[in-house]
Design a protein around this motif. Structure first.
Motif, PDB file in Angstrom:
ATOM      1  N   ARG A  20       9.176   3.540   9.456  1.00 51.68           N
ATOM      2  CA  ARG A  20       8.868   4.709   8.681  1.00 51.68           C
ATOM      3  C   ARG A  20       7.632   4.105   7.818  1.00 51.68           C
ATOM      4  NH1 ARG A  20      11.953   7.277  11.459  1.00 51.68           N
ATOM      5  NH2 ARG A  20      13.723   8.010  10.965  1.00 51.68           N
ATOM      6  N   LEU A  21       6.501   4.902   8.382  1.00 52.76           N
ATOM      7  CA  LEU A  21       5.413   4.495   7.714  1.00 52.76           C
ATOM      8  C   LEU A  21       4.782   5.636   6.730  1.00 52.76           C
ATOM      9  CD1 LEU A  21       3.171   2.892  10.637  1.00 52.76           C
ATOM     10  CD2 LEU A  21       4.530   1.641   9.066  1.00 52.76           C
ATOM     11  N   PRO A  22       4.083   5.274   5.577  1.00 53.62           N
ATOM     12  CA  PRO A  22       3.580   6.437   4.589  1.00 53.62           C
ATOM     13  C   PRO A  22       2.774   7.283   5.414  1.00 53.62           C
ATOM     14  CG  PRO A  22       3.188   4.319   3.901  1.00 53.62           C
ATOM     15  CD  PRO A  22       3.646   3.746   5.159  1.00 53.62           C
ATOM     16  N   ARG A  23       2.707   8.627   5.208  1.00 47.18           N
ATOM     17  CA  ARG A  23       1.671   9.398   5.512  1.00 47.18           C
ATOM     18  C   ARG A  23       0.496   9.522   4.753  1.00 47.18           C
ATOM     19  NH1 ARG A  23       4.632  12.939   9.896  1.00 47.18           N
ATOM     20  NH2 ARG A  23       6.445  11.756  10.273  1.00 47.18           N
ATOM     21  N   ALA A  24       0.817   9.724   3.265  1.00 50.82           N
ATOM     22  CA  ALA A  24      -0.430   9.733   2.397  1.00 50.82           C
ATOM     23  C   ALA A  24      -1.173   8.615   2.250  1.00 50.82           C
ATOM     24  CB  ALA A  24       0.375  10.196   1.205  1.00 50.82           C
ATOM     25  N   PRO A  25      -2.654   9.215   2.311  1.00 48.04           N
ATOM     26  CA  PRO A  25      -3.677   8.059   2.442  1.00 48.04           C
ATOM     27  C   PRO A  25      -3.601   7.305   0.809  1.00 48.04           C
ATOM     28  CG  PRO A  25      -4.631   9.933   3.278  1.00 48.04           C
ATOM     29  CD  PRO A  25      -3.327  10.221   2.695  1.00 48.04           C
ATOM     30  N   VAL A  26      -3.361   7.769  -0.004  1.00 48.65           N
ATOM     31  CA  VAL A  26      -3.178   7.337  -1.506  1.00 48.65           C
ATOM     32  C   VAL A  26      -2.167   6.181  -1.247  1.00 48.65           C
ATOM     33  CG1 VAL A  26      -1.564   8.947  -2.349  1.00 48.65           C
ATOM     34  CG2 VAL A  26      -3.127   7.676  -4.011  1.00 48.65           C
ATOM     35  N   VAL A  27      -1.017   6.393  -0.638  1.00 45.15           N
ATOM     36  CA  VAL A  27       0.385   5.497  -0.558  1.00 45.15           C
ATOM     37  C   VAL A  27      -0.718   4.020   0.072  1.00 45.15           C
ATOM     38  CG1 VAL A  27       2.501   4.907   0.095  1.00 45.15           C
ATOM     39  CG2 VAL A  27       2.027   7.328  -0.584  1.00 45.15           C
ATOM     40  N   TRP A  28      -0.973   4.367   1.060  1.00 45.62           N
ATOM     41  CA  TRP A  28      -1.826   3.306   1.795  1.00 45.62           C
ATOM     42  C   TRP A  28      -2.703   2.506   0.812  1.00 45.62           C
ATOM     43  CZ3 TRP A  28       0.080   0.982   6.052  1.00 45.62           C
ATOM     44  CH2 TRP A  28       0.816   1.738   7.053  1.00 45.62           C
ATOM     45  N   LEU A  29      -3.363   3.076   0.088  1.00 45.43           N
ATOM     46  CA  LEU A  29      -4.572   2.532  -0.668  1.00 45.43           C
ATOM     47  C   LEU A  29      -3.776   1.807  -1.760  1.00 45.43           C
ATOM     48  CD1 LEU A  29      -7.532   2.337  -1.696  1.00 45.43           C
ATOM     49  CD2 LEU A  29      -7.146   4.471  -2.961  1.00 45.43           C
ATOM     50  N   VAL A  30      -2.777   2.543  -2.463  1.00 46.87           N
ATOM     51  CA  VAL A  30      -1.959   1.736  -3.385  1.00 46.87           C
ATOM     52  C   VAL A  30      -1.264   0.427  -2.977  1.00 46.87           C
ATOM     53  CG1 VAL A  30       0.067   1.663  -4.743  1.00 46.87           C
ATOM     54  CG2 VAL A  30      -1.534   3.746  -4.907  1.00 46.87           C
ATOM     55  N   SER A  31      -0.891   0.535  -1.638  1.00 47.77           N
ATOM     56  CA  SER A  31      -0.335  -0.592  -0.984  1.00 47.77           C
ATOM     57  C   SER A  31      -1.122  -1.772  -0.738  1.00 47.77           C
ATOM     58  CB  SER A  31       0.345  -0.217   0.380  1.00 47.77           C
ATOM     59  OG  SER A  31       1.628   0.736   0.171  1.00 47.77           O
ATOM     60  N   ILE A  33      -4.172  -2.130  -2.293  1.00 50.27           N
ATOM     61  CA  ILE A  33      -4.553  -2.709  -3.781  1.00 50.27           C
ATOM     62  C   ILE A  33      -3.286  -3.628  -4.284  1.00 50.27           C
ATOM     63  CG2 ILE A  33      -5.065  -2.194  -6.090  1.00 50.27           C
ATOM     64  CD1 ILE A  33      -6.514   0.181  -4.806  1.00 50.27           C
ATOM     65  N   PHE A  34      -2.190  -3.077  -4.254  1.00 47.18           N
ATOM     66  CA  PHE A  34      -1.090  -3.995  -4.725  1.00 47.18           C
ATOM     67  C   PHE A  34      -0.966  -5.351  -3.963  1.00 47.18           C
ATOM     68  CE2 PHE A  34       3.467  -5.042  -5.048  1.00 47.18           C
ATOM     69  CZ  PHE A  34       3.582  -5.065  -6.605  1.00 47.18           C
ATOM     70  N   SER A  35      -0.938  -5.296  -2.521  1.00 51.05           N
ATOM     71  CA  SER A  35      -1.016  -6.576  -2.015  1.00 51.05           C
ATOM     72  C   SER A  35      -1.919  -7.346  -2.168  1.00 51.05           C
ATOM     73  CB  SER A  35      -0.816  -6.318  -0.227  1.00 51.05           C
ATOM     74  OG  SER A  35      -1.887  -5.567  -0.010  1.00 51.05           O
ATOM     75  N   LEU A  36      -3.105  -7.002  -2.311  1.00 52.19           N
ATOM     76  CA  LEU A  36      -4.440  -7.874  -2.496  1.00 52.19           C
ATOM     77  C   LEU A  36      -4.279  -8.492  -4.030  1.00 52.19           C
ATOM     78  CD1 LEU A  36      -7.528  -5.860  -0.860  1.00 52.19           C
ATOM     79  CD2 LEU A  36      -6.324  -7.892  -0.179  1.00 52.19           C
ATOM     80  N   ILE A  37      -3.957  -7.803  -4.898  1.00 48.97           N
ATOM     81  CA  ILE A  37      -3.855  -8.241  -6.286  1.00 48.97           C
ATOM     82  C   ILE A  37      -2.917  -9.407  -6.268  1.00 48.97           C
ATOM     83  CG2 ILE A  37      -3.146  -7.973  -8.658  1.00 48.97           C
ATOM     84  CD1 ILE A  37      -4.519  -5.012  -8.143  1.00 48.97           C
ATOM     85  N   LEU A  38      -1.518  -9.271  -5.375  1.00 52.61           N
ATOM     86  CA  LEU A  38      -0.699  -9.893  -5.602  1.00 52.61           C
ATOM     87  C   LEU A  38      -1.155 -11.470  -4.888  1.00 52.61           C
ATOM     88  CD1 LEU A  38       2.534  -8.288  -5.190  1.00 52.61           C
ATOM     89  CD2 LEU A  38       1.628  -9.107  -7.146  1.00 52.61           C
ATOM     90  N   SER A  39      -1.414 -11.382  -3.582  1.00 52.08           N
ATOM     91  CA  SER A  39      -1.835 -12.565  -2.849  1.00 52.08           C
ATOM     92  C   SER A  39      -3.114 -13.098  -3.380  1.00 52.08           C
ATOM     93  CB  SER A  39      -2.213 -12.128  -1.452  1.00 52.08           C
ATOM     94  OG  SER A  39      -3.041 -11.007  -1.354  1.00 52.08           O
ATOM     95  N   VAL A  40      -3.977 -12.593  -3.685  1.00 52.56           N
ATOM     96  CA  VAL A  40      -5.399 -13.155  -4.132  1.00 52.56           C
ATOM     97  C   VAL A  40      -5.147 -13.509  -5.711  1.00 52.56           C
ATOM     98  CG1 VAL A  40      -7.899 -12.802  -4.842  1.00 52.56           C
ATOM     99  CG2 VAL A  40      -6.818 -11.891  -2.525  1.00 52.56           C
ATOM    100  N   GLY A  41      -4.327 -12.863  -6.265  1.00 48.41           N
ATOM    101  CA  GLY A  41      -4.066 -13.257  -7.764  1.00 48.41           C
ATOM    102  C   GLY A  41      -3.203 -14.350  -7.796  1.00 48.41           C
TER     103      GLY A  41
END
Length: 114
Positions: A20-31, A33-41
């Motif tokens: 099940r993948l998210p359909r809303a673009p905002v969910v993809w964007l938040v995901s 951003i969240f993954s980049l902040i966590l991994s790069v941070g």
């Protein structure tokens, strides 16, 4: 090592219809951003910490990561702690203490010889 289970998990999810993948673009964007902040941070903060305290101390402190995840799992997620997990945590702590003690003794020997 993490990349091996990913294709297998994807194949199972696709074959069983459980993906099940998210359909809303905002969910993809938040995901994203969240993954980049966590991994790069995480990498940036670890590198900065290594620079501040030195590689040897950073390596010793890194051995406590499994114990931290054990404690957080117990306190936050109410996971069960078995004797095997406690024994493993005790071995990690013992190994860390042994490494730290031998490093201190070696440092004292170097200071006395100079």
């Amino acid at each position: 090592m993490l990349s091996l289970p990913v294709p297998a998990l994807l194949a199972v999810c696709l074959s069983t219809g459980q993906l099940r993948l998210p359909r809303a673009p905002v969910v993809w964007l938040v995901s994203l951003i969240f993954s980049l902040i966590l991994s790069v941070g995480a990498v940036v903060l670890f590198q900065q910490g290594t620079f501040l305290i030195g590689g040897q101390r950073a390596a010793i402190l890194s051995t406590f990561e499994p114990i931290t995840s054990l404690v957080v799992g117990f306190l936050v997620f109410h996971e069960n702690i078995s004797f095997r997990l406690l024994a493993g945590a005790a071995l990690v702590i013992a190994a860390t203490v042994i490494i730290a003690v031998f490093d201190m003794l070696e440092l004292k020997k170097k200071r006395c010889n100079t």
